[in-house]
Design an enzyme around this catalytic site. Structure first.
Site, PDB file in Angstrom:
ATOM      1  N   GLY A   1      12.918   0.977  10.152  1.00 27.41           N
ATOM      2  CA  GLY A   1      12.635  -0.038   9.146  1.00 27.41           C
ATOM      3  C   GLY A   1      13.668  -0.019   8.035  1.00 27.41           C
ATOM      4  O   GLY A   1      14.608   0.786   8.044  1.00 27.41           O
ATOM      5  N   GLN A   2      13.486  -0.883   7.048  1.00 29.14           N
ATOM      6  CA  GLN A   2      14.478  -1.010   5.976  1.00 29.14           C
ATOM      7  C   GLN A   2      14.579   0.275   5.142  1.00 29.14           C
ATOM      8  O   GLN A   2      15.670   0.787   4.915  1.00 29.14           O
ATOM      9  CB  GLN A   2      14.120  -2.205   5.092  1.00 29.14           C
ATOM     10  N   LEU A   3      13.439   0.790   4.685  1.00 28.57           N
ATOM     11  CA  LEU A   3      13.467   2.002   3.863  1.00 28.57           C
ATOM     12  C   LEU A   3      13.895   3.206   4.686  1.00 28.57           C
ATOM     13  O   LEU A   3      14.704   4.024   4.235  1.00 28.57           O
ATOM     14  CB  LEU A   3      12.096   2.236   3.223  1.00 28.57           C
TER      15      LEU A   3
ATOM     16  N   ALA B   1       4.685   1.189   9.002  1.00 22.39           N
ATOM     17  CA  ALA B   1       3.605   0.268   8.660  1.00 22.39           C
ATOM     18  C   ALA B   1       3.660  -0.961   9.546  1.00 22.39           C
ATOM     19  O   ALA B   1       4.699  -1.274  10.129  1.00 22.39           O
ATOM     20  CB  ALA B   1       3.704  -0.156   7.191  1.00 22.39           C
TER      21      ALA B   1
ATOM     22  N   THR C   1       3.983  -4.456   8.996  1.00 25.83           N
ATOM     23  CA  THR C   1       4.387  -5.248   7.820  1.00 25.83           C
ATOM     24  C   THR C   1       4.500  -6.741   8.104  1.00 25.83           C
ATOM     25  O   THR C   1       4.877  -7.501   7.214  1.00 25.83           O
ATOM     26  CB  THR C   1       5.737  -4.747   7.270  1.00 25.83           C
TER      27      THR C   1
ATOM     28  N   THR D   1       2.045  -1.144  -1.072  1.00 25.42           N
ATOM     29  CA  THR D   1       2.508  -2.507  -1.327  1.00 25.42           C
ATOM     30  C   THR D   1       1.815  -3.178  -2.510  1.00 25.42           C
ATOM     31  O   THR D   1       0.681  -2.824  -2.851  1.00 25.42           O
ATOM     32  CB  THR D   1       2.268  -3.366  -0.059  1.00 25.42           C
ATOM     33  N   ASP D   2       2.481  -4.169  -3.072  1.00 28.81           N
ATOM     34  CA  ASP D   2       1.887  -5.002  -4.121  1.00 28.81           C
ATOM     35  C   ASP D   2       0.776  -5.884  -3.556  1.00 28.81           C
ATOM     36  O   ASP D   2      -0.016  -6.451  -4.313  1.00 28.81           O
ATOM     37  CB  ASP D   2       2.960  -5.885  -4.777  1.00 28.81           C
TER      38      ASP D   2
ATOM     39  N   TYR E   1      -3.180  -7.606   5.833  1.00 28.85           N
ATOM     40  CA  TYR E   1      -2.144  -6.613   5.531  1.00 28.85           C
ATOM     41  C   TYR E   1      -2.516  -5.825   4.273  1.00 28.85           C
ATOM     42  O   TYR E   1      -2.513  -4.589   4.286  1.00 28.85           O
ATOM     43  CB  TYR E   1      -0.792  -7.317   5.341  1.00 28.85           C
TER      44      TYR E   1
ATOM     45  N   TRP F   1       8.457  -7.013  -2.157  1.00 29.04           N
ATOM     46  CA  TRP F   1       9.579  -7.890  -1.790  1.00 29.04           C
ATOM     47  C   TRP F   1      10.806  -7.091  -1.326  1.00 29.04           C
ATOM     48  O   TRP F   1      11.924  -7.295  -1.821  1.00 29.04           O
ATOM     49  CB  TRP F   1       9.959  -8.768  -2.971  1.00 29.04           C
TER      50      TRP F   1
END
Length: 284
Positions: A11-13, A62, A64, A103-104, A127, A152
């Site tokens: 994933g991105q992170l 996750a 997502t 997450t927000d 989610y 985001w």
């Protein structure tokens, strides 16, 4: 040498943590994705953790896909909630420090001022519901855990808003982007640095923390910043959420208050535009 296990590596992170790990050679790093550690296989997950024996777990894994989660509740719940409970239970029993990413979307979006960690959580989509269930399981099973809520997220890795907008602005003459959802983007490289700042901090302070880049913008304003930095010749127009229906509802306002993470760990929070420029430079 302390061992750090990272889940959701692709994933991105997870990808940004892999890049950053080269600067933190005092740790032994173990990067896993579904092939190496299947979080959906709850029975074998505990056995695998006992085999790996990490001192830290950074849980980036996750479900997502926000819209898809509406029709994939069971899968979303296994990844975002049940697997987190297993990680937390194992961590508590084995004196392992667990840092879990949330997450927000645990908020309903009705606030009008930046959201502190103590703000009421009333998610409005599957989610968000499953991520909140994961937070609660994490805190209950492993009270010493750290939970970081973010928003985001984008990166030079994976699929995200910045890469999609950059592509579409080169393919199309005009674009419509939602202008009434307010928050702040998070460059995954900045979040990765925040995570490492916490891990090397002299004191481990359990609890929930918020992290995103500085700035209060809409998705439309985010798109305009991407257009400006990329020099794209495309007409970008703002539209209300009602004109762009999606299977999952989105919070109208989810700007995170970052004062706690700054005060507790001395985490630096860059301005969103500075980080966006850094990321887009990598994409060119």
């Amino acid at each position: 040498m302390k061992k750090i296990l990272v889940t959701g590596t692709n994933g991105q992170l997870g990808s940004e943590l892999r890049v950053l790990s080269k600067r933190y050679t005092q740790f032994e790093w173990v990067f896993t994705d579904r092939g190496e550690l299947d979080l959906c296989d709850l029975v074998h997950l505990t056995m695998e953790l006992s085999r790996m024996q990490p001192n830290y777990i950074i849980n980036c894994a996750a479900h997502t896909a926000v819209d898809r989660a509406e029709s994939e509740f069971e899968l979303a719940d296994v990844l975002n909630h049940q697997a987190v409970a297993v990680l937390a239970k194992w961590s508590a029993k084995n004196d392992c420090k667990l840092l879990h990413i949330s997450t927000d979307y645990v908020f309903d979006g009705t606030a009008a001022t930046p959201l502190a960690e103590s703000a009421p959580t009333t998610p409005i989509n599957v989610y968000g519901q499953t991520k909140l269930a994961g937070e609660l399981a994490c805190a209950q099973e492993c009270p010493s855990s750290i939970i970081i809520r973010t928003s985001w997220v984008y990166s030079s890795f994976g699929a995200n808003f910045v890469k999609t907008m950059s592509r579409l602005m080169q393919e199309r003459d005009s674009l419509n982007v939602v202008n009434d959802q307010i928050g702040s983007p998070t460059y995954a490289a900045d979040l990765a640095q925040a995570v490492l700042t916490i891990i090397i901090h002299p004191t481990w302070q359990a609890g929930i923390y918020h992290f995103s880049n500085e700035g209060e913008i809409s998705w439309y304003e985010f798109a305009l910043a991407i257009q400006e930095i990329g020099g794209f010749d495309c007409k970008v127009s703002g539209i209300p959420t009602s004109a762009y229906p999606t299977p999952a509802k989105r919070p109208q306002y989810s700007l995170l208050d970052k004062s706690k993470i700054k005060a507790t760990f001395g985490v630096m929070v860059p301005d969103y535009k500075e980080s966006l420029e850094l990321c887009m430079r990598l994409l060119q």
